[in-house]
Every structure is written in C-alpha cells, then in structure tokens.
Design a protein around this motif. Structure first.
Motif, PDB file in Angstrom:
ATOM      1  N   GLY A   9       0.923  -1.444   0.102  1.00 34.82           N
ATOM      2  CA  GLY A   9       0.046   0.110  -0.023  1.00 34.82           C
ATOM      3  C   GLY A   9       0.933   1.034  -0.048  1.00 34.82           C
ATOM      4  N   GLY A  10       2.006   1.256  -0.873  1.00 34.32           N
ATOM      5  CA  GLY A  10       2.496   2.540  -0.980  1.00 34.32           C
ATOM      6  C   GLY A  10       1.942   3.231  -2.250  1.00 34.32           C
ATOM      7  N   VAL A  32      -3.810  -5.468   0.412  1.00 38.21           N
ATOM      8  CA  VAL A  32      -3.027  -5.869   1.561  1.00 38.21           C
ATOM      9  C   VAL A  32      -1.806  -5.083   1.890  1.00 38.21           C
ATOM     10  N   ALA A  34       1.434  -4.194   4.500  1.00 42.19           N
ATOM     11  CA  ALA A  34       1.866  -4.369   5.968  1.00 42.19           C
ATOM     12  C   ALA A  34       1.921  -3.007   7.019  1.00 42.19           C
ATOM     13  N   GLU A  35       1.883  -2.008   6.370  1.00 45.94           N
ATOM     14  CA  GLU A  35       1.885  -0.557   7.201  1.00 45.94           C
ATOM     15  C   GLU A  35       0.345  -0.432   7.434  1.00 45.94           C
ATOM     16  N   PRO A  43       8.312  10.975  -0.870  1.00 45.34           N
ATOM     17  CA  PRO A  43       9.263  11.983  -1.151  1.00 45.34           C
ATOM     18  C   PRO A  43       9.344  13.216   0.057  1.00 45.34           C
ATOM     19  N   ALA A 104       3.068  -4.951  -5.319  1.00 50.11           N
ATOM     20  CA  ALA A 104       3.719  -3.371  -5.352  1.00 50.11           C
ATOM     21  C   ALA A 104       4.280  -3.475  -3.751  1.00 50.11           C
ATOM     22  N   THR A 105       5.072  -4.325  -3.333  1.00 50.54           N
ATOM     23  CA  THR A 105       5.671  -4.233  -2.048  1.00 50.54           C
ATOM     24  C   THR A 105       6.809  -3.605  -1.758  1.00 50.54           C
ATOM     25  N   LEU A 121      15.264   5.844   7.284  1.00 54.74           N
ATOM     26  CA  LEU A 121      14.320   6.681   6.611  1.00 54.74           C
ATOM     27  C   LEU A 121      13.508   6.276   5.529  1.00 54.74           C
ATOM     28  N   ARG A 122      12.230   5.530   5.816  1.00 61.98           N
ATOM     29  CA  ARG A 122      11.361   4.802   4.697  1.00 61.98           C
ATOM     30  C   ARG A 122      10.015   5.109   5.190  1.00 61.98           C
ATOM     31  N   ILE A 148      18.941  10.262  -0.388  1.00 62.45           N
ATOM     32  CA  ILE A 148      18.630  10.327   1.154  1.00 62.45           C
ATOM     33  C   ILE A 148      19.427  11.085   2.035  1.00 62.45           C
ATOM     34  N   CYS A 232      11.297  -5.809  -1.514  1.00 61.63           N
ATOM     35  CA  CYS A 232      10.677  -6.416  -0.374  1.00 61.63           C
ATOM     36  C   CYS A 232      10.186  -7.648  -1.276  1.00 61.63           C
ATOM     37  N   TRP A 235       9.330 -12.703   0.738  1.00 55.75           N
ATOM     38  CA  TRP A 235       7.947 -13.481   0.841  1.00 55.75           C
ATOM     39  C   TRP A 235       7.498 -14.088  -0.528  1.00 55.75           C
ATOM     40  N   GLU A 293      14.074   3.006  -8.739  1.00 55.45           N
ATOM     41  CA  GLU A 293      13.321   2.985  -7.255  1.00 55.45           C
ATOM     42  C   GLU A 293      13.031   4.585  -7.109  1.00 55.45           C
TER      43      GLU A 293
HETATM   44  P1  FAD Z   1       6.585   1.448  -1.246  1.00 55.68           P
HETATM   45  O1  FAD Z   1       6.418   3.084  -0.963  1.00 55.68           O
HETATM   46  O2  FAD Z   1       7.949   0.876  -0.438  1.00 55.68           O
HETATM   47  O3  FAD Z   1       5.315   1.038  -0.655  1.00 55.68           O
HETATM   48  C1  FAD Z   1       5.526  -0.479  -0.614  1.00 55.68           C
HETATM   49  C2  FAD Z   1       4.445  -0.688   0.538  1.00 55.68           C
HETATM   50  O4  FAD Z   1       4.285  -2.260   0.476  1.00 55.68           O
HETATM   51  C3  FAD Z   1       5.124  -0.410   1.932  1.00 55.68           C
HETATM   52  O5  FAD Z   1       3.748   0.174   2.472  1.00 55.68           O
HETATM   53  C4  FAD Z   1       5.398  -1.690   2.675  1.00 55.68           C
HETATM   54  O6  FAD Z   1       5.261  -1.724   3.887  1.00 55.68           O
HETATM   55  C5  FAD Z   1       4.473  -2.777   1.873  1.00 55.68           C
HETATM   56  N1  FAD Z   1       4.952  -4.092   1.880  1.00 55.68           N
HETATM   57  C6  FAD Z   1       6.016  -4.335   1.792  1.00 55.68           C
HETATM   58  N2  FAD Z   1       6.098  -6.046   1.781  1.00 55.68           N
HETATM   59  C7  FAD Z   1       4.852  -6.388   2.178  1.00 55.68           C
HETATM   60  C8  FAD Z   1       4.286  -7.542   2.249  1.00 55.68           C
HETATM   61  N3  FAD Z   1       4.855  -8.564   2.225  1.00 55.68           N
HETATM   62  N4  FAD Z   1       3.029  -7.620   2.447  1.00 55.68           N
HETATM   63  C9  FAD Z   1       2.207  -6.468   2.442  1.00 55.68           C
HETATM   64  N5  FAD Z   1       2.794  -5.306   2.352  1.00 55.68           N
HETATM   65  C10 FAD Z   1       4.002  -4.969   2.182  1.00 55.68           C
HETATM   66  N6  FAD Z   1      11.690   9.426  -5.477  1.00 55.68           N
HETATM   67  C11 FAD Z   1      11.806  10.553  -6.279  1.00 55.68           C
HETATM   68  O7  FAD Z   1      11.498  10.416  -7.399  1.00 55.68           O
HETATM   69  N7  FAD Z   1      12.153  11.807  -5.856  1.00 55.68           N
HETATM   70  C12 FAD Z   1      12.342  12.063  -4.520  1.00 55.68           C
HETATM   71  O8  FAD Z   1      12.649  13.063  -3.950  1.00 55.68           O
HETATM   72  C13 FAD Z   1      12.077  10.926  -3.591  1.00 55.68           C
HETATM   73  N8  FAD Z   1      12.389  11.175  -2.287  1.00 55.68           N
HETATM   74  C14 FAD Z   1      12.209  10.061  -1.369  1.00 55.68           C
HETATM   75  C15 FAD Z   1      12.470  10.322  -0.095  1.00 55.68           C
HETATM   76  C16 FAD Z   1      12.360   9.411   0.926  1.00 55.68           C
HETATM   77  C17 FAD Z   1      12.654   9.429   2.364  1.00 55.68           C
HETATM   78  C18 FAD Z   1      11.753   7.916   0.397  1.00 55.68           C
HETATM   79  C19 FAD Z   1      11.861   6.631   1.333  1.00 55.68           C
HETATM   80  C20 FAD Z   1      11.745   7.752  -0.800  1.00 55.68           C
HETATM   81  C21 FAD Z   1      11.927   8.760  -1.971  1.00 55.68           C
HETATM   82  N9  FAD Z   1      11.559   8.780  -3.235  1.00 55.68           N
HETATM   83  C22 FAD Z   1      11.923   9.584  -4.165  1.00 55.68           C
HETATM   84  C23 FAD Z   1      11.477   7.221  -3.678  1.00 55.68           C
HETATM   85  C24 FAD Z   1       9.957   6.953  -4.043  1.00 55.68           C
HETATM   86  O9  FAD Z   1       9.246   7.512  -2.908  1.00 55.68           O
HETATM   87  C25 FAD Z   1       9.702   5.498  -4.045  1.00 55.68           C
HETATM   88  O10 FAD Z   1      10.121   5.405  -5.410  1.00 55.68           O
HETATM   89  C26 FAD Z   1       8.212   5.166  -4.050  1.00 55.68           C
HETATM   90  O11 FAD Z   1       7.772   5.265  -2.739  1.00 55.68           O
HETATM   91  C27 FAD Z   1       7.880   3.561  -4.417  1.00 55.68           C
HETATM   92  O12 FAD Z   1       6.737   3.363  -4.173  1.00 55.68           O
HETATM   93  P2  FAD Z   1       6.338   1.836  -3.966  1.00 55.68           P
HETATM   94  O13 FAD Z   1       4.559   2.070  -3.945  1.00 55.68           O
HETATM   95  O14 FAD Z   1       6.701   1.064  -5.170  1.00 55.68           O
HETATM   96  O15 FAD Z   1       6.882   1.069  -2.868  1.00 55.68           O
END
Ligand code: FAD
Length: 404
Positions: A9-10, A32, A34-35, A43, A104-105, A121-122, A148, A232, A235, A293
């Motif tokens: 749920g990102g 589903v 984890a958070e 960001p 999309a984990t 910092l995540r 970061i 991630c 699993w 990423e």
């Molecule tokens: P995530 O955001 O990681 O979401 C994945 C979700 O899945 C999480 O909630 C996690 O808990 C959940 N999960 C994991 N495993 C499981 C499981 N087994 N079962 C259920 N749930 C699970 N990008 C830029 O381009 N510019 C920026 O300035 C920038 N700044 C950033 C600053 C920070 C502090 C961070 C952390 C990232 C930054 N990024 C930036 C990167 C960007 O935020 C990420 O690329 C983006 O959040 C990825 O999204 P996502 O949904 O793929 O993954």
C-alpha cells in the motif's frame, strides 16, 4: 477476472487500485499492506516532514468510491500461483484467493552491521522519530551521500545540528550519476556547514558512533543510514516467480517464472504483474532490465500493470525520471546514462543553475539539471523521442535544449 489483490500500500499500490477502477474493473479489489497507514507519499518525508513543515503525507483517494477491501497492517507471507491462472496469497490475515495479483511491495532500507542505534528513513514513523532527534548542536552522522543522505543532511544542518556525512565512494552520488557529476555536488556540503568525508568505509554502528574499517571511530549522537534499499521480495521465496534484484517482469510488467533462470523458456504469467520499487522490468527502449526506485515509476507503471492484468496490450516504456531537493537546490534527472560516451555541461557548475547532458554520439541519453527545470522538461522530451542534437549548440546554456 473476478477478484484482484494488490499487495503493498505505497504509491504504486494506491495507483494500482485507482487504475483498476478507472480502467473499468468491476470485480472485488483487496489491498493488503504491511503498514497500518493508508498509502502516503514518501518524497516529503526527507523534505517537508523532516523540516517540520508537514506531519501527514497521506495520498488523497476516495476509498469509498474505489470499493476496496483494505487489509492494513497485514503482510503477505507467501504466494502459490495456480497452474491454470490465479492462485492463493498467504497473508497474516489468512489465505486469500485471487484471479489477478498486482505486486507492489516496494523496498526497504539496507542497514549496517553493529549493535548501536541507527535511523533509517522509509516510513512516516521513521521520519517523525528522526525529526525529534534533529536538535541544535546534536552530532548527526549520516552514512551515505546518496539522495536520501543529502536530503537528511540538508534538514539536519537547517536545524543547527553538527552534521557529518560519511561516504564510501570518492564523491557523493557516485552510484547514481557517476563520480564526475557527483563531484560537482560535493562543494554544496561545505557551503551548508556539513562535513563530507568520502572514501570512508564503515565497519559497524556502535553505541555512541561509528566504527570505521581502519579502526577509527566517529562519535555521534544520532546515526542515520542512507546506503540504499532492497526490494521487499523475501515473501516470494518458493513461489516459482523469478526474482533477481527485483521481481523480473517483461515489458508489460508480467512476472516471469523461475525456469527461465534455469535455462528454461520461462513463462510469463498474465495474471500476476508487478510495479514500483519491487519490480525489475524489461525496458525495450534501453534493451535491458531496469529497476528504478523512484516516485515517477511508482506513479505511472501501475496503469500499465493493470491494463496488462485486464488483458489489454500495454507496455511500460518510460524514460526514468526523478528529482531531489538538497542544500536549497532542485536537482532533476531524466534518462539512463550507462550507454553514454560523452558528458557535456551547460552552465557553470560552480553557480546555482546548470545542466549536464550525457550523449551517445549525437543522441541525448540523459540530463541532470540543477535549478533549470526547462532543460529537464525539454531534455526529457528529446530523450523520449530519441532526438539527435548538435552538441555545440547544446553546450550553450542560452540555446534552448529543444533547439539544440
Ligand atoms: P513503497 O512506497 O515502498 O510501498 C510498498 C508498501 O508495501 C509499503 O507500505 C510496505 O510496507 C508494503 N509491503 C512490503 N512488503 C509487504 C508484504 N510482504 N505484504 C504487504 N505489504 C508489504 N523518489 C523521487 O523520485 N524523488 C524524491 O525526491 C524521492 N524522495 C524520497 C524520499 C524518501 C524518504 C523515500 C523513502 C523515498 C523517496 N523517493 C523519491 C522514492 C519514492 O518514494 C519511491 O520510489 C516510491 O515510494 C516507491 O513506491 P512503491 O509503492 O513502489 O513502494
């Protein structure tokens, strides 16, 4: 297809749910994650949240209209794809059957060895906890001069902390943009009152500081580790899905089965797709697998993943893009530069606004801009179009990138 599960749920997770409804899927949707929080933007965590300007970065979404079963605070623990399509997701809330699955984990920060406390910092929780510790005079040591690390250093310096950034490579951002371009950002640290120590390997985080590989110590009140993330994907062990650094997908974001790695033909599963920080997708544009990423991928790839899941022809063929805000500067990058044979500067890197362009012959492969958003937009377009440029004109910052 009657039921789709989105795991994670990102940003990619919420965009996937929205895409399902926008693309007309009327069946059951389960998210589903984890958070415990509803999906939020990451960001701002290292920018406005650390600075104290925001506490909440929740992504706006009309959950009622989206008709989603939200399983927050629950984790996927295993996957059993059925031979004929669909399968079962094992979760901490029990087994869930699906016809379609979108993974999309995301990714999770890598930590350093040692028994001393270290911040990463995540999550929003990480950001709020670190913010509390950024008090005037605190000795903050940041490991990693990547995106970061630079952003945390910016926030910590602004709070009056005594900030040291320790980097294993010889320049900041060496892994991301190469040492030559990374070196151009090194003076920003000193100008912000931050000590940058490059070529320093950390052996462990100990109580009260860092132990370096040579045996020296750096004393710290707070250690922040910003040395990268790993997808991630643990699993998925035993699921039969091919995982290299990330989940291996084709250009339509369909996952591949493991027999491809063993020299078998490999089968793509049209009913299981992956997007965002966890996915290593096949880029037709670059003729290689990419794992990007960054926010833009999490924002846009789910549309393609969902179209694929719903049986439509779709290909994710983006020019990678990201930005970073560090030391009062807006840094933006578009493209993919490994194939470049030449680096060209527009403007003086000692100044506030400049651009570097990576070229392969006369083709623009990538741009990094500092305070020049127009160069970014035009450069990104030129890269996407595979346009040829006149390097001499491009080197002149007075000539628009689109006219070069
Ligand atoms: P995530 O955001 O990681 O979401 C994945 C979700 O899945 C999480 O909630 C996690 O808990 C959940 N999960 C994991 N495993 C499981 C499981 N087994 N079962 C259920 N749930 C699970 N990008 C830029 O381009 N510019 C920026 O300035 C920038 N700044 C950033 C600053 C920070 C502090 C961070 C952390 C990232 C930054 N990024 C930036 C990167 C960007 O935020 C990420 O690329 C983006 O959040 C990825 O999204 P996502 O949904 O793929 O993954």
């Amino acid at each position: 297809m009657e039921s789709v599960i989105v795991v994670g749920g990102g940003l990619a997770g919420v965009r996937a749910v929205e895409a399902l409804r926008n693309q007309g899927f009327e069946g059951e949707v389960t998210l589903v994650s984890a958070e415990r929080h509803r999906p939020y933007d990451r960001p701002p965590l290292s920018k406005a949240v650390l600075a104290g300007d925001r506490d909440d970065t929740t992504v706006e979404a009309d959950w009622e209209a989206l008709r989603v079963r939200l399983l927050l605070g629950e984790r996927a623990t295993g996957l059993r794809p059925a031979p004929g399509g669909g399968g079962t997701l094992a979760t901490t809330a029990g087994d869930l059957d699906f016809d379609g699955l979108l993974i999309a984990t995301g990714a999770t920060p890598i930590t350093l060895p040692g028994d001393g406390p270290q911040h990463v910092l995540r999550t929003i929780g990480d950001a709020l906890a670190l913010r509390e510790r950024l008090t005037a005079g605190a000795r903050v040591v940041i490991v990693g001069a990547g995106w970061i690390g630079a952003e945390v250093a910016t926030a910590a310096a602004a709070k009056g902390c005594e900030v040291t950034v320790v980097e294993a490579a010889d320049t900041p951002l060496a892994n991301a943009v190469g040492p030559e371009v990374g070196a151009l950002t090194a003076p920003w640290y000193a100008a912000a009152g931050v000590t940058l120590r490059t070529g320093v390997k950390v052996a462990a985080v100990e109580p009260g500081g860092l132990l370096l590989a040579g045996g020296d110590r750096i004393e710290a009140d707070e250690v922040v580790t910003g040395v990268g993330v790993r997808p991630c994907v643990g699993w998925l062990e035993g699921s039969g899905l091919l995982v290299e650094r990330g989940i291996v997908t084709d250009a339509s974001l369909r996952v591949t089965t493991e027999d491809a790695a063993r020299g078998g033909p490999g089968t793509v599963r049209p009913d299981i797709v992956a997007a965002g920080d966890c996915a290593a997708w096949w880029s037709g544009r670059y003729g290689r697998r990419l794992l990007v990423e960054h926010w833009d991928t999490a924002l846009n790839a789910p549309d393609v993943a969902v179209a694929t899941l719903l049986g439509r022809e779709a290909v994710y063929d983006a020019v990678p893009y990201f930005w970073s805000e560090q030391f009062g500067r807006m840094v933006q990058y578009a493209g993919h530069h490994p194939a470049a044979d030449r680096l060209l500067r527009r403007g003086d890197p000692a100044g506030d606004r400049w651009t570097v362009c990576w070229l392969a012959g006369d083709r623009l492969e990538a741009v990094l801009t500092v305070g020049r958003p127009r160069d970014l937009v035009q450069g990104r377009r030129a890269i996407a179009a595979g346009a040829r440029v006149d390097p001499e004109a491009l080197a002149d910052p007075a000539v628009a990138v689109r006219d070069a």
